[in-house]
Design a protein around this motif. Structure first.
Motif, PDB file in Angstrom:
ATOM      1  N   ALA A 125       0.838  -1.217   0.000  1.00  0.00           N
ATOM      2  CA  ALA A 125       0.000   0.000   0.000  1.00  0.00           C
ATOM      3  C   ALA A 125       0.863   1.253   0.000  1.00  0.00           C
ATOM      4  CB  ALA A 125      -0.924  -0.004   1.209  1.00  0.00           C
ATOM      5  N   TYR A 126       1.964   1.236   0.739  1.00  0.00           N
ATOM      6  CA  TYR A 126       2.719   2.499   0.848  1.00  0.00           C
ATOM      7  C   TYR A 126       3.411   2.835  -0.459  1.00  0.00           C
ATOM      8  CZ  TYR A 126       7.373   0.232   1.444  1.00  0.00           C
ATOM      9  OH  TYR A 126       8.534  -0.481   1.265  1.00  0.00           O
ATOM     10  N   ARG A 133      -3.161   5.433  -3.320  1.00  0.00           N
ATOM     11  CA  ARG A 133      -3.646   5.452  -1.918  1.00  0.00           C
ATOM     12  C   ARG A 133      -3.501   6.865  -1.366  1.00  0.00           C
ATOM     13  NH1 ARG A 133      -4.396   0.541   0.756  1.00  0.00           N
ATOM     14  NH2 ARG A 133      -4.326  -1.206  -0.716  1.00  0.00           N
ATOM     15  N   SER A 134      -4.251   7.167  -0.310  1.00  0.00           N
ATOM     16  CA  SER A 134      -4.086   8.483   0.351  1.00  0.00           C
ATOM     17  C   SER A 134      -2.760   8.509   1.088  1.00  0.00           C
ATOM     18  CB  SER A 134      -5.224   8.701   1.353  1.00  0.00           C
ATOM     19  OG  SER A 134      -4.996   7.886   2.494  1.00  0.00           O
ATOM     20  N   VAL A 135      -2.269   9.722   1.324  1.00  0.00           N
ATOM     21  CA  VAL A 135      -1.026   9.880   2.083  1.00  0.00           C
ATOM     22  C   VAL A 135      -1.161   9.224   3.446  1.00  0.00           C
ATOM     23  CG1 VAL A 135       0.435  11.579   3.254  1.00  0.00           C
ATOM     24  CG2 VAL A 135      -0.235  11.941   0.860  1.00  0.00           C
ATOM     25  N   GLU A 156       0.531   5.057   7.284  1.00  0.00           N
ATOM     26  CA  GLU A 156       0.215   4.026   8.283  1.00  0.00           C
ATOM     27  C   GLU A 156       0.690   2.652   7.825  1.00  0.00           C
ATOM     28  OE1 GLU A 156      -0.655   6.820  10.617  1.00  0.00           O
ATOM     29  OE2 GLU A 156      -0.665   4.710  11.275  1.00  0.00           O
ATOM     30  N   ASP A 157       0.553   2.384   6.533  1.00  0.00           N
ATOM     31  CA  ASP A 157       1.004   1.077   6.033  1.00  0.00           C
ATOM     32  C   ASP A 157       2.506   0.931   6.183  1.00  0.00           C
ATOM     33  OD1 ASP A 157       2.016  -0.366   3.109  1.00  0.00           O
ATOM     34  OD2 ASP A 157       0.656  -1.454   4.450  1.00  0.00           O
ATOM     35  N   LEU A 158       3.227   1.999   5.859  1.00  0.00           N
ATOM     36  CA  LEU A 158       4.687   1.926   5.961  1.00  0.00           C
ATOM     37  C   LEU A 158       5.113   1.851   7.422  1.00  0.00           C
ATOM     38  CD1 LEU A 158       7.539   2.018   4.870  1.00  0.00           C
ATOM     39  CD2 LEU A 158       7.274   4.486   4.478  1.00  0.00           C
ATOM     40  N   LEU A 159       4.489   2.674   8.260  1.00  0.00           N
ATOM     41  CA  LEU A 159       4.886   2.728   9.674  1.00  0.00           C
ATOM     42  C   LEU A 159       4.781   1.352  10.317  1.00  0.00           C
ATOM     43  CD1 LEU A 159       5.752   4.809  11.872  1.00  0.00           C
ATOM     44  CD2 LEU A 159       3.338   4.954  12.513  1.00  0.00           C
ATOM     45  N   LYS A 160       3.745   0.630   9.985  1.00  0.00           N
ATOM     46  CA  LYS A 160       3.552  -0.648  10.696  1.00  0.00           C
ATOM     47  C   LYS A 160       4.552  -1.705  10.213  1.00  0.00           C
ATOM     48  CE  LYS A 160      -0.142  -2.963   8.046  1.00  0.00           C
ATOM     49  NZ  LYS A 160      -0.544  -1.997   6.993  1.00  0.00           N
ATOM     50  N   ARG A 161       5.185  -1.441   9.087  1.00  0.00           N
ATOM     51  CA  ARG A 161       6.191  -2.377   8.578  1.00  0.00           C
ATOM     52  C   ARG A 161       7.585  -2.081   9.164  1.00  0.00           C
ATOM     53  NH1 ARG A 161       4.262  -4.644   3.582  1.00  0.00           N
ATOM     54  NH2 ARG A 161       2.268  -3.698   3.003  1.00  0.00           N
ATOM     55  N   MET A 162       7.762  -0.933   9.802  1.00  0.00           N
ATOM     56  CA  MET A 162       9.093  -0.483  10.180  1.00  0.00           C
ATOM     57  C   MET A 162       9.530  -1.014  11.538  1.00  0.00           C
ATOM     58  SD  MET A 162       8.686   3.492   8.916  1.00  0.00           S
ATOM     59  CE  MET A 162      10.393   4.000   9.007  1.00  0.00           C
ATOM     60  N   ARG A 166       5.545   9.717  11.546  1.00  0.00           N
ATOM     61  CA  ARG A 166       4.361  10.031  10.722  1.00  0.00           C
ATOM     62  C   ARG A 166       4.529  11.412  10.072  1.00  0.00           C
ATOM     63  NH1 ARG A 166       1.368   7.546  14.991  1.00  0.00           N
ATOM     64  NH2 ARG A 166       0.244   5.687  14.201  1.00  0.00           N
ATOM     65  N   ARG A 167       4.979  12.375  10.885  1.00  0.00           N
ATOM     66  CA  ARG A 167       5.123  13.732  10.358  1.00  0.00           C
ATOM     67  C   ARG A 167       6.165  13.781   9.235  1.00  0.00           C
ATOM     68  NH1 ARG A 167       3.281  18.057  13.758  1.00  0.00           N
ATOM     69  NH2 ARG A 167       2.100  17.296  15.544  1.00  0.00           N
ATOM     70  N   ILE A 168       7.267  13.092   9.435  1.00  0.00           N
ATOM     71  CA  ILE A 168       8.339  13.090   8.441  1.00  0.00           C
ATOM     72  C   ILE A 168       7.903  12.363   7.169  1.00  0.00           C
ATOM     73  CG2 ILE A 168      10.668  12.221   7.963  1.00  0.00           C
ATOM     74  CD1 ILE A 168      11.164  12.667  11.072  1.00  0.00           C
ATOM     75  N   LEU A 169       7.308  11.193   7.315  1.00  0.00           N
ATOM     76  CA  LEU A 169       6.885  10.423   6.138  1.00  0.00           C
ATOM     77  C   LEU A 169       5.796  11.174   5.369  1.00  0.00           C
ATOM     78  CD1 LEU A 169       6.744   6.753   7.505  1.00  0.00           C
ATOM     79  CD2 LEU A 169       8.523   7.810   6.069  1.00  0.00           C
TER      80      LEU A 169
END
Ligand code: GLC
Length: 737
Positions: A4-5, A10-12, A17-23, A325-328
């Motif tokens: 998704a990321y 997809r929306s920002v 959120e998709d990327l964050l949960k993978r990190m 989140r803010r940076i991404l």
């Protein structure tokens, strides 16, 4: 199936959120770490990127380097998160514009926006996507060298320019537009109030002054959608700005609703240990991330300590997630995941284009301030022999000023070159006369001889570029070295017999009191950028009628500092009586006041109307007047609106700028200027520190400078209203009918 990321449809928010949960925790913290590549793409830098320990770099220059390091980030890391590459693109990238203090002298937000837009276009073409600008530090103290980087002493002028700069760099809003940059409002906050004008020094001011003066332009930048904010080096009322929960979380992220991210200034987190508020790096990391600093510039403190602090339960992982989140979000909004690379062909086309160099000239002209003219300017173009004297006469480095990014002096036009181009048939004599800072007077004789032989003399004096900007505070504000002696020597030799004009280049106000009192003309040229020489020659010889105004007060003596126009009245305002607020050995007034600037034509103000005469809080007052060009040539006038709250619950400034408009008028032309002043601009912080519009009488002053008031009126606010704290800002609409 693409993650998704990685899916641009997809929306920002979804992608974040998709990327964050993978990190992993380390990968998250990596996004919060920025390193400088000023020494090039070293093995250390590449290793940090390859291991996902750096989410941003600054000072990567050149398309090849950008593409090499982005390829490592995108292709050699587990999640392929592109880097956010930042640079100090303060007043130009390769086409260098006037320094910001000079840009403010145009009193034209469109000039500021155009300079920022072109700077962004060039930098983005070479792969930079984040600038550490606009610098929004209000400065009332010209001893501080960084006064050069900001928009001067007034909060309202700085608010207008802040908005324009953010829109110029970012566009209407942050987007994947390949010609725009993420902007950075810096240095948050009150860095310009450093004691003694000494850079990095302590700041201790009231919350009222902090909010009404120093925070105002940052609030405007946030309202304009600035993507990032930089936390400052200085300690503020005992708490360093990079560990200050009140300014960062309560005001910036809370009251103003800032959704971007905060980057520290260079190692400002590590310096919390030096300030003495943190025992070690680990405590510094805890203080900063808790206070709301999302990214560590070049401190290596977050990388070394945050994971351990989280694993020990000292710092909740939720704080890490918030920062990431803010940076991404900024990275996704910039379109970096889709387009992290620079196109060398496009860069060649865009950078230093003819269009950009023409814009640099147009902008430079508008920033020039004619401070004095006893009629010797403009000089006639029929002159057959002109002397151009002074250490800055043929200096192509000085004109680029401080923070010139990738500007190259070889591209710049000096005053000597500009005058030679202007007078191709004349003999233009040149003599340096002295250096900028040495005590060597051996060149005086040659300079005086050149002046004696000439029909007119242009003296080009002032500061070199490295005398302002960061770490360039001065305890003396006169012309450096023996330059004033050079001016005196030339004046004594030819003054009164032939025109002698001073062109003053600097990154700050200078106490050029003797020069201003003796020479018939003074042109303030700041550091005007790559086309400085052409712009100055256009003004000296009348091809452009100057219309700039001072965004900062010019003192007579350094002992007057801090000196600024919107001062309080005191219980004993300066006056003829001995027991009033003044000096026994110097005039209390400035050499040149805020808003001052002359023209080759004359303007008249008439027919002031203030409607309604009584207004409810929340309403607006329309202030209009007639402006006429009563001279014999076209010119620009910056009409200024000042307001004074006559009686209030706390002491209020003797006047405050609340509107302005630069108007071009042909000879004989008359237009009606209309200001629509929202009463919210009258608000201040009352005794209880709540924002309030107070009932009472307000004096209206309209004029050509803060001292040259041409029309006066008043209106009344019928009742008091307390406002809600929030992120909204107001501006006075200014139009010409
Ligand atoms: C400097 C300056 C800041 C600049 C940063 C990156 O120390 O304080 O204005 O943006 O570091 O160069």
């Amino acid at each position: 199936m693409v993650e998704a990321y990685r899916d641009p449809r997809r929306s920002v928010e979804e992608r974040v959120e998709d990327l964050l949960k993978r990190m992993t925790l380390e990968e998250k913290i990596g996004q919060m770490c920025q390193y400088s590549a000023h020494a090039g793409l070293t093995d250390r830098i590449k290793d940090l990127v390859r291991r996902g320990l750096a989410g941003s770099l600054l000072n990567v220059v050149g398309v090849e380097n950008v593409n090499e390091i982005q390829r490592i980030a995108v292709q050699e890391t587990r999640l392929g998160i592109p880097l956010l590459l930042g640079l100090d693109v303060i007043h130009g990238y390769k086409t260098i514009f006037p320094i910001p203090l000079a840009l403010a002298s145009s009193w034209d937000p469109e000039v500021v926006e155009e300079a920022a837009r072109i700077a962004a276009r060039e930098a983005a073409a070479e792969g930079i996507r984040w600038t550490f600008a606009p610098m929004l530090d209000i400065a009332r103290d010209p001893r501080w060298g960084r006064i050069a980087e900001g928009f001067g002493e007034d909060p309202y002028l700085a608010m207008v320019m802040a908005w324009a700069a953010v829109k110029g760099f970012q566009g209407p809003e942050l987007s994947p537009d390949p010609e725009r940059l993420a902007a950075c409002a810096k240095h948050y906050v009150a860095y310009g109030a450093c004691e003694g004008g000494r850079d990095y020094n302590t700041v201790d001011i009231s919350e009222r002054t902090l909010r009404e003066v120093y925070m105002a332009p940052f609030k405007a930048a946030v309202a304009a959608g600035v993507a990032t904010v930089m936390s400052a080096f200085n300690d503020l009322n005992g708490v360093p700005a990079s560990a200050n929960e009140f300014t960062l979380r309560r005001v910036l992220k809370g009251e103003w609703g800032f959704r971007g991210f905060v980057v520290s200034d260079w190692n400002a987190i590590g310096e919390l240990v030096v300030h003495g508020v943190a025992a070690d790096g680990s405590e510094a990391a805890k203080l900063a991330v808790t206070a709301g600093v999302d990214m560590d510039m070049e401190g290596d403190v977050y990388r070394r300590h945050l994971a351990d602090l989280v694993r020990r339960g000292v710092v909740p992982e939720s704080l890490i997630d918030e920062a990431v989140r803010r940076i991404l979000t900024v990275k996704f909004k910039l379109g970096l995941f889709e387009n992290p690379y620079a196109d060398p062909e496009r860069a060649r086309r865009v950078v230093k284009s003819g269009e950009h160099l023409e814009a640099a000239l147009r902008v430079a002209r508008k920033c020039i301030v004619l401070a004095k003219n006893d009629g010797v300017l403009p000089l006639p173009k029929t002159l057959r022999r002109v002397a151009v004297i002074g250490p800055l006469a043929d200096d192509r480095d000085a004109v680029l000023g401080c923070w010139r990014a990738l500007g190259d002096p070889r591209d710049a036009v000096s005053v000597l070159e500009g005058i030679r181009r202007k007078l191709p048939g004349a003999e233009v004599l040149h003599a340096r006369g002295c250096d900028v800072r040495s005590e060597d007077r051996s060149g005086f004789a040659e300079a005086v001889e050149a002046a004696r032989r000439a029909e007119a003399t242009v003296l080009v004096v002032g500061e070199s570029a490295d005398m302002s900007g960061e770490a360039a505070s001065r305890a003396h504000l006169g012309l450096p070295g023996v330059q004033e002696e050079l001016v005196r020597a030339v004046w004594e030799a030819v003054g009164g017999r032939a025109p002698v004009v001073a062109v003053v280049m600097s990154g700050r106000p200078l106490t050029i009191t003797w020069v201003a009192e003796h020479l018939p003309a003074v042109v303030i040229a700041w550091h005007l950028g790559v086309r400085a020489g052409d712009a100055i020659a256009d003004v000296l010889f009348g091809d452009y009628n100057p219309g700039g105004k001072l965004p900062v007060t010019w003192p007579r003596a350094v002992g007057q500092v801090p000196i600024y126009y919107n001062h309080k009245r005191t219980g004993r305002p300066p006056g003829p009586d001995r027991f009033t607020s003044k000096y026994i050995d110097e005039d209390w007034r400035p050499l040149f006041p805020f808003g001052h600037g002359l023209s080759y034509t004359r303007f008249e103000y008439s027919d002031l109307r203030v409607e309604p005469s009584a207004v409810e809080p929340g309403g607006a007052v329309t202030i209009s007047f007639c402006l006429a060009n009563v001279g014999d040539r076209e010119g620009d006038e910056v009409a200024q609106l000042y307001v004074r709250d006559v009686v209030a619950s706390v002491t209020r400034p003797v006047k405050e700028l609340k509107g302005f408009k630069r108007v071009t008028l042909r000879p004989g032309e008359r237009r009606r200027v209309v200001f629509t002043l929202p009463t919210q601009l009258l608000a201040f912080y009352g005794r209880d520190m709540r924002p309030v519009i107070e009932a009472g009488v307000y004096e209206v002053m309209v004029g050509s400078s803060s001292e040259d008031i041409r029309l006066r009126g008043s209106f009344e606010v019928t009742r008091t209203a307390v406002l809600e704290e929030g992120g909204r800002v107001w501006f006075t609409e200014a139009r010409v009918e």
